[in-house]
Motif scaffolding. Structure first.
Motif, short mmCIF file in Angstrom:
data_model
loop_
_atom_site.label_atom_id
_atom_site.label_comp_id
_atom_site.label_asym_id
_atom_site.label_seq_id
_atom_site.Cartn_x
_atom_site.Cartn_y
_atom_site.Cartn_z
N ALA A 33 -7.75 5.58 -7.19
CA ALA A 33 -7.97 4.32 -6.49
C ALA A 33 -7.77 4.54 -5.00
N VAL A 34 -8.54 3.80 -4.20
CA VAL A 34 -8.46 3.93 -2.74
C VAL A 34 -8.26 2.55 -2.13
N SER A 35 -7.25 2.42 -1.29
CA SER A 35 -7.03 1.20 -0.52
C SER A 35 -6.02 1.51 0.58
N ARG A 36 -6.43 1.36 1.81
CA ARG A 36 -5.50 1.65 2.91
C ARG A 36 -4.31 0.69 2.91
N SER A 37 -4.55 -0.55 2.52
CA SER A 37 -3.48 -1.54 2.58
C SER A 37 -2.44 -1.36 1.49
N ALA A 38 -2.76 -0.60 0.44
CA ALA A 38 -1.83 -0.44 -0.68
C ALA A 38 -1.49 1.02 -0.95
N THR A 39 -1.67 1.86 0.05
CA THR A 39 -1.43 3.30 -0.12
C THR A 39 -0.02 3.57 -0.66
N GLY A 40 0.04 4.41 -1.69
CA GLY A 40 1.31 4.78 -2.28
C GLY A 40 1.77 3.89 -3.42
N GLN A 41 1.17 2.71 -3.56
CA GLN A 41 1.53 1.82 -4.66
C GLN A 41 0.80 2.24 -5.93
N ASP A 42 1.23 1.70 -7.04
CA ASP A 42 0.50 1.89 -8.29
C ASP A 42 -0.72 0.98 -8.28
N ALA A 43 -1.87 1.49 -8.75
CA ALA A 43 -3.11 0.71 -8.70
C ALA A 43 -3.02 -0.56 -9.52
N GLY A 44 -2.35 -0.49 -10.65
CA GLY A 44 -2.21 -1.68 -11.47
C GLY A 44 -1.36 -2.74 -10.79
N GLU A 45 -0.20 -2.33 -10.30
CA GLU A 45 0.70 -3.28 -9.65
C GLU A 45 0.09 -3.85 -8.38
N ALA A 46 -0.68 -3.03 -7.65
CA ALA A 46 -1.33 -3.52 -6.42
C ALA A 46 -2.38 -4.58 -6.72
N ALA A 47 -2.93 -4.53 -7.95
CA ALA A 47 -3.94 -5.52 -8.35
C ALA A 47 -3.33 -6.67 -9.14
N GLY A 48 -1.98 -6.73 -9.18
CA GLY A 48 -1.31 -7.80 -9.89
C GLY A 48 -1.24 -7.59 -11.39
N LEU A 49 -1.32 -6.34 -11.83
CA LEU A 49 -1.31 -5.99 -13.25
C LEU A 49 -0.06 -5.17 -13.57
N PRO A 50 0.17 -4.87 -14.85
CA PRO A 50 1.27 -3.96 -15.19
C PRO A 50 1.00 -2.56 -14.63
N TYR A 51 2.03 -1.75 -14.61
CA TYR A 51 1.97 -0.38 -14.10
C TYR A 51 0.93 0.43 -14.88
N LEU A 52 0.04 1.15 -14.15
CA LEU A 52 -1.00 1.94 -14.78
C LEU A 52 -0.78 3.45 -14.61
N GLY A 53 0.11 3.84 -13.73
CA GLY A 53 0.33 5.26 -13.50
C GLY A 53 -0.73 5.93 -12.66
N VAL A 54 -1.47 5.15 -11.88
CA VAL A 54 -2.51 5.69 -11.00
C VAL A 54 -2.13 5.34 -9.56
N PRO A 55 -1.75 6.31 -8.74
CA PRO A 55 -1.37 6.00 -7.36
C PRO A 55 -2.57 5.64 -6.51
N VAL A 56 -2.37 4.75 -5.56
CA VAL A 56 -3.43 4.36 -4.62
C VAL A 56 -3.42 5.33 -3.45
N SER A 57 -4.58 5.87 -3.14
CA SER A 57 -4.72 6.82 -2.04
C SER A 57 -5.24 6.12 -0.79
N ALA A 58 -4.97 6.73 0.36
CA ALA A 58 -5.44 6.16 1.63
C ALA A 58 -6.90 6.48 1.88
N THR A 59 -7.37 7.61 1.35
CA THR A 59 -8.75 8.04 1.59
C THR A 59 -9.41 8.45 0.28
N LEU A 60 -10.73 8.42 0.28
CA LEU A 60 -11.47 8.86 -0.89
C LEU A 60 -11.26 10.35 -1.14
N GLU A 61 -11.22 11.13 -0.08
CA GLU A 61 -11.01 12.57 -0.23
C GLU A 61 -9.72 12.87 -1.00
#
Length: 268
Positions: A33-61
């Motif tokens: 997952a990519v989102s500058r505003s949520a970098t370092g968070q869990d993708a699920g929690e950043a979307a208001g969901l339970p923990y998914l174990g997928v970290p949010v990255s700052a860049t697509l690379e």
């Protein structure tokens, strides 16, 4: 076998709904997952969901360091072309839901996709009903030569016209007959009020309104002798209409090589 998804724009309006839908799917897996505003968070929690174990990255690379099959992009017009080229260079298929790209941008993406033998599906609108608007309008344009497009969106939408309107106008220009209206170059007064011309073959006039209370609406207006036909799509405030079409695209995009535009390219 599951399709592994890297989602760029994971905390946006559509992105958050896509995270939930992918997590609930039996044949799709969120790999990055990519989102500058949520970098370092869990993708699920950043979307208001339970923990998914997928970290949010700052860049697509950075996100592409995790293995995946398809990149879905719902970011910004200024970033999506570079994202598509990066994803293709790293062997991913691409689904583009971000609008604002030009015909030249799409041509370049298509060349890269053909070179690396990957598929790209881009749509100005992944809603099923918006796709039907396009299909019906293209059929009508074969019989009624005079058509113009009106595009409605919120006062703060940054790009004009919308991706839905741009895509519709460009495709209409390929199938319509010459208009009977007076060419814009021959008009007097404030010619800009006739809108912008889009399309390479028989250009279509597009008019963009940006006002409060609109989400996204697009209509094709056909005029003939003593009659009119209006085909219109109105979107509500939820991102739900775009989710099913986007996930259908993610499932189908590995099945072809090169660029296809419009959800209807894979609906059938």
């Amino acid at each position: 076998m599951s399709v592994r998804i890297t989602l760029a724009g994971a905390t946006g309006w559509v992105g958050r709904a896509l995270v939930a839908a992918i997590a609930a799917s039996e044949d799709l897996v969120l790999a990055g997952a990519v989102s500058r505003s949520a970098t370092g968070q869990d993708a699920g929690e950043a979307a208001g969901l339970p923990y998914l174990g997928v970290p949010v990255s700052a860049t697509l690379e950075e996100a592409l360091k995790a293995p995946s099959d398809v990149v879905i992009d719902y970011t910004k017009p200024g970033a999506v072309k570079a994202h598509a080229l990066t994803a293709l260079a790293q062997g991913r298929h691409v689904v583009i839901g971000t609008t604002g790209l030009s015909a030249e941008d799409y041509a370049e993406i298509d060349r890269h996709a053909l070179k690396v033998e990957r598929g790209v599906l881009a749509a100005g609108n992944f809603s099923i009903t918006a796709t039907l608007l396009r299909r019906f309008a293209l059929e009508a344009a074969r019989y009624v030569p005079d058509v113009e497009v009106i595009d409605y969106a919120s006062a703060k939408k940054p790009d004009t016209p919308s991706g839905t309107a741009r895509e519709l106008a460009e495709l209409l220009s390929e199938v319509r007959q010459p208009a009977t209206s007076k060419p814009v170059a021959e008009l007097t007064g404030v010619c800009e009020t006739r809108g912008g011309s889009l399309g390479a073959k028989e250009p279509v006039q597009v008019h963009s309104l940006r006002l409060p209370s609109f989400v996204l609406s697009c209509e094709a207006v056909f005029g003939a002798d003593n009659e009119r036909l209006v085909i219109r799509h109105d979107a509500g405030s939820s991102a739900a209409p775009y989710v099913a079409g986007t996930l259908l695209a993610a499932r189908r995009v590995p099945s072809f090589i090169g660029l296809k535009r419009g959800l209807d390219a894979v609906m059938d």
